[in-house]
Write a protein that holds these residues in place. Structure first.
Motif, PDB file in Angstrom:
ATOM      1  N   UNK A 310       0.655  -1.153  -0.086  1.00 12.22           N
ATOM      2  CA  UNK A 310      -0.052  -0.124  -0.086  1.00 12.22           C
ATOM      3  C   UNK A 310       0.881   1.228   0.096  1.00 12.22           C
ATOM      4  N   UNK A 311       1.978   1.282   0.664  1.00  9.01           N
ATOM      5  CA  UNK A 311       2.703   2.454   0.617  1.00  9.01           C
ATOM      6  C   UNK A 311       3.617   2.739  -0.715  1.00  9.01           C
ATOM      7  N   UNK A 312       3.661   1.460  -1.205  1.00 11.50           N
ATOM      8  CA  UNK A 312       4.475   1.866  -2.622  1.00 11.50           C
ATOM      9  C   UNK A 312       3.561   2.154  -3.647  1.00 11.50           C
ATOM     10  N   UNK A 313       2.083   1.635  -3.563  1.00 13.18           N
ATOM     11  CA  UNK A 313       1.219   1.982  -4.453  1.00 13.18           C
ATOM     12  C   UNK A 313       0.734   3.510  -4.121  1.00 13.18           C
ATOM     13  N   UNK A 314       0.724   4.033  -2.898  1.00 10.25           N
ATOM     14  CA  UNK A 314       0.615   5.479  -2.507  1.00 10.25           C
ATOM     15  C   UNK A 314       1.639   6.352  -2.989  1.00 10.25           C
ATOM     16  N   UNK A 315       2.682   5.874  -3.050  1.00  9.65           N
ATOM     17  CA  UNK A 315       3.922   6.777  -3.601  1.00  9.65           C
ATOM     18  C   UNK A 315       3.565   6.983  -5.084  1.00  9.65           C
ATOM     19  N   UNK A 316       3.210   6.025  -5.926  1.00 14.00           N
ATOM     20  CA  UNK A 316       2.905   6.172  -7.345  1.00 14.00           C
ATOM     21  C   UNK A 316       1.801   6.939  -7.341  1.00 14.00           C
ATOM     22  N   UNK A 317       0.766   6.731  -6.625  1.00 13.75           N
ATOM     23  CA  UNK A 317      -0.400   7.507  -6.705  1.00 13.75           C
ATOM     24  C   UNK A 317      -0.048   8.984  -6.488  1.00 13.75           C
TER      25      UNK A 317
END
Length: 461
Positions: A310-317
């Motif tokens: 989720x942290x990695x996906x939030x960074x992309x977002x």
């Protein structure tokens, strides 16, 4: 009157106005944003809070009244004065905050959020900033005020979890209500009174220009884009906090994810913005960002309930989100006719707030009735449609808007001067508005003959 050389710095009065109005704008937006990372937890213990449709409406309700009332409040400020309208809006916001703080169920919070949004003073603040700044500094003042949105959003994500632990969501509502009342003192004591208040085409919406703006297909693409962007953002706040908690991170520690994600995403954005502007590749950067945003939804859906995922996906977002937040207003300015820029921005802002309401409400319904997969599918569908619109948009011209003060003249002379300015090298579009005493030019800075503009305007003395 010959145009004087452009001053390098704002005057002390202009600085006071900019700082004061930016702080008011920021304090108000803080009240909107700060509950986003923690409200899902608070709602669990509220009567009616188990209904995620109602939770979503509570999150986004302010966007509906903001979208409806923002432009009318700007018009009211033309009629009754900027500061009285801003005072009224801040009082409404404070009342809404206190109602939400004292609410005993989810319906009371919804009502409070509706009243919060009814204090729609954004347009009045921008109009007052235009009254208090000279043409050559107005863009800087507007940029400074606009930057407070991003800064306030980032601050909200970081401090909300800690504040929730210390004073709870009702305490946060009370705090934002008190801050709104204190902002009235800033309006009174720090923000100067304008010598003259008048309509400004670059910052205010004109009823007579809606027809042109709403028929412009390129502007409508951008309007849909900001609608989708903020709809997806609001939908995420229904699931991301719960996902992090399920992954094992306590609610008051969520800032440990949000802070590094926001800081790193801002660093990643800067090279892309510079490349897009300097190389006239704004469309390519824009389309790529929408595509990356779409990828982030797939990552969030796939890695749901995984802390690192989720942290990695939030960074992309947030890397894509921050880039689009920066480029969308720039694209509006490049595409909108010079005399309708304020109207285009007014429509854009209203649609943005409508997106917050729709995203939170629909997202809440989908999550509550069909689970997180349905919410991410909704977000993905919005972004896929936006990507189609973005790919087929025309590449915007590499232009910037310049404003110059002109002496008093009749409309016939203003029309003639507009044609002369439009014929100068590097000028894509020119409009002289006698009623505002301003010449608006859309120019290509690489071939722009600014000395020719100075000579032409000086010849009108």
């Amino acid at each position: 009157m010959s145009p004087s050389p452009l001053p390098e710095k704002m005057s002390p009065t202009e600085m006071r106005a900019t700082v004061g109005l930016a702080s008011i704008y920021g304090l108000r937006m803080l009240g909107m944003f700060i509950i986003l990372p923690v409200f899902a937890f608070y709602a669990e213990d509220l009567p009616g809070g188990s209904n995620y449709t109602l939770v979503g409406i509570a999150l986004g309700a302010y966007g509906l009244t903001q979208a409806i009332l923002q432009i009318p409040f700007g018009w009211l400020s033309d009629r009754f004065g900027r500061k009285p309208v801003i005072y009224g809006g801040l009082i409404l916001f404070a009342i809404g905050s206190f109602i939400a703080a004292s609410a005993s169920d989810i319906y009371g919070v919804i009502f409070g959020r509706i009243i919060q949004g009814a204090g729609a003073i954004s347009a009045a603040i921008m109009a007052l900033a235009a009254d208090l700044t000279r043409e050559e500094h107005r863009t800087k003042a507007m940029a400074a005020i606009g930057m407070t949105i991003g800064a306030t959003f980032a601050l909200s994500l970081v401090v909300a979890p800690a504040l929730n632990r210390l004073i709870g969501v009702p305490g946060i509502f009370i705090m934002t209500g008190v801050l709104a009342l204190l902002a009235m003192a800033v309006v009174s004591r720090i923000v100067p009174d304008p010598a003259i208040s008048r309509f400004h085409s670059d910052t205010e919406a004109s009823a007579g220009r809606f027809h042109n703006v709403l028929r412009n297909g390129e502007l409508l693409r951008l309007d849909f884009g900001v609608f989708a962007l903020h709809a997806v953002l609001m939908a995420l706040w229904l699931v991301v906090p719960l996902s992090l908690r399920t992954a094992g991170l306590a609610a008051d520690q969520h800032w440990q994810v949000y802070l590094p994600v926001l800081l790193l995403s801002m660093v990643l954005v800067v090279p892309a913005i510079i490349y897009g502007e300097k190389k006239a590749k704004l469309k390519q950067v824009f389309v790529a960002s929408v595509a990356v945003l779409l990828v982030s939804q797939a990552l969030l859906a796939y890695m749901f309930n995984s802390l690192w995922g989720t942290t990695a996906a939030l960074l992309v977002f947030f890397a894509a989100f921050n880039l689009l937040e920066a480029t969308l207003p720039s694209l509006i300015s490049k595409i909108a006719p010079v005399g309708a820029k304020g109207t285009a921005i007014g429509v854009y802002s209203s649609v943005q707030f409508l997106g917050t309401f729709v995203g939170a409400s629909v997202g809440g319904y989908l999550y509550g009735n069909h689970g997180s997969s349905a919410l991410f599918a909704f977000s993905g569908a919005l972004l896929m449609l936006w990507l189609m619109f973005a790919v087929t948009m025309k590449a915007p011209a590499a232009v910037r808007t310049r404003m110059y003060h002109v002496r008093e003249m009749d409309t016939g002379k203003a029309s003639g001067l507009s044609r002369q300015l439009a014929a100068l090298p590097g000028v894509h579009e020119a409009l002289v508005l006698a009623s505002e005493g301003v010449a608006y030019l859309k120019v290509d800075m690489r071939g722009f003959d600014e000395q020719g503009v100075a000579q032409l305007l000086g010849g009108e003395a």
